[in-house]
Design a protein around this motif. Structure first.
Motif, short mmCIF file in Angstrom:
data_model
loop_
_atom_site.label_atom_id
_atom_site.label_comp_id
_atom_site.label_asym_id
_atom_site.label_seq_id
_atom_site.Cartn_x
_atom_site.Cartn_y
_atom_site.Cartn_z
N ALA A 155 2.93 10.41 -6.71
CA ALA A 155 2.90 8.99 -7.08
C ALA A 155 4.13 8.62 -7.92
O ALA A 155 4.72 7.54 -7.73
CB ALA A 155 1.61 8.68 -7.83
N ALA A 156 4.51 9.51 -8.83
CA ALA A 156 5.70 9.24 -9.65
C ALA A 156 6.94 9.14 -8.78
O ALA A 156 7.81 8.29 -9.01
CB ALA A 156 5.86 10.34 -10.70
N MET A 201 0.84 -1.19 0.00
CA MET A 201 0.00 0.00 0.00
C MET A 201 0.87 1.24 0.00
O MET A 201 1.74 1.41 0.85
CB MET A 201 -0.91 0.03 1.23
N ALA A 202 0.68 2.13 -0.96
CA ALA A 202 1.40 3.39 -1.00
C ALA A 202 0.56 4.45 -0.29
O ALA A 202 -0.63 4.59 -0.54
CB ALA A 202 1.66 3.81 -2.44
N PRO A 208 1.32 3.78 -9.40
CA PRO A 208 0.24 4.47 -10.10
C PRO A 208 -0.53 5.36 -9.12
O PRO A 208 -0.72 5.01 -7.96
CB PRO A 208 -0.65 3.31 -10.61
N VAL A 209 -0.98 6.51 -9.60
CA VAL A 209 -1.69 7.42 -8.72
C VAL A 209 -2.95 6.77 -8.17
O VAL A 209 -3.39 7.07 -7.04
CB VAL A 209 -2.00 8.74 -9.45
N GLU A 210 -3.54 5.85 -8.93
CA GLU A 210 -4.78 5.20 -8.49
C GLU A 210 -4.57 4.32 -7.26
O GLU A 210 -5.52 4.00 -6.54
CB GLU A 210 -5.37 4.35 -9.61
N SER A 211 -3.33 3.94 -7.01
CA SER A 211 -3.06 3.07 -5.87
C SER A 211 -2.76 3.85 -4.59
O SER A 211 -2.53 3.26 -3.53
CB SER A 211 -1.86 2.16 -6.18
N ASP A 252 9.68 8.49 1.48
CA ASP A 252 10.36 8.05 0.26
C ASP A 252 10.30 9.12 -0.82
O ASP A 252 11.12 9.11 -1.74
CB ASP A 252 9.72 6.76 -0.24
N SER A 253 9.35 10.01 -0.74
CA SER A 253 9.24 11.13 -1.68
C SER A 253 8.55 12.29 -0.98
O SER A 253 7.58 12.09 -0.24
CB SER A 253 8.45 10.71 -2.92
#
Length: 209
Positions: free
Chosen positions: A158-159, A1-2, A164-167, A136-137
């Motif tokens: 997300a990048a 999960m991001a 993916p931004v959807e995740s 991480d970002s």
């Protein structure tokens, strides 16, 4: 999960100037800039025609406001004045560190902040119980050029996480801005409904948002 987190109001609280125009004006004078008599009005007027969803860096706005009154800010005086005016006193929200740690146990973690002031996010993290290494970002609107709820802000984060931004699950305190992740296909978690302490416990129990 991001997971990504909003910063101000979600992970930390900061003391902001009660009168930003006056604070910036004071710092400009400290740097030898001839602040116009109607500075309060000039500061509040729009001076840069930016695309919808774009961030206008505050030093650029300040320079344009001065120029509208025939005043030139030499060198990087506008930037230095803005950074000084918004130099933050910071307190970390209860369970913020625990929530970030719990998110890291489940996948990559990012920080996405609407912030028109250069250096403010970095200074805030240094003075909080969090650090750059916890993420991480880190993406700010002043750096990427887009403000939440614009999809492009979430896509930039997300990048940076390589997902993916959807995740993306985005945690914040403002549905009007942070909630923009839902238009990009991701998930919004409102900390006013689900406090950080509860989120950390849910994630460690393996429950999805």
């Amino acid at each position: 999960m991001a997971t990504s987190f909003d910063l101000f109001g979600t992970l930390v609280a900061v003391e902001r100037p009660d009168d930003p125009a006056a604070a910036v004006g004071h710092e400009l004078r400290e740097r030898g800039v001839a602040v116009p008599d109607d500075w309060e009005a000039a500061y509040r007027e729009p001076h840069i025609d930016a695309p919808e969803g774009a961030e206008v860096p505050l030093p650029a706005h300040v320079s344009a406001a001065l120029a509208s009154r025939g005043v030139d800010a030499p060198g990087n005086a506008a930037r230095r004045a803005v950074v000084a005016a918004f130099d933050p006193a910071v307190s970390t929200r209860d369970s913020a560190v625990d929530a970030v740690e719990a998110a890291r146990e489940r996948g990559p973690v990012g920080l996405l902040s609407n912030c028109a002031v250069p250096e403010l996010v970095g200074r805030t993290l240094v003075r909080s119980d969090l650090s750059r290494e916890d993420f991480d970002s880190i993406v700010t609107s002043v750096a990427c050029g887009w403000r939440k709820p614009d999809r492009r802000a979430f896509e930039a984060l997300a990048a940076g996480l390589g997902v993916p931004v959807e995740s993306l699950t985005h945690v914040g305190d403002d549905p009007a801005t942070d909630g923009g992740i839902t238009d990009a296909g991701g998930t919004f978690v409102d900390v006013t409904d689900r406090p950080l302490q509860s989120l950390a416990a849910e994630w460690r129990e393996g429950r999805e948002c």
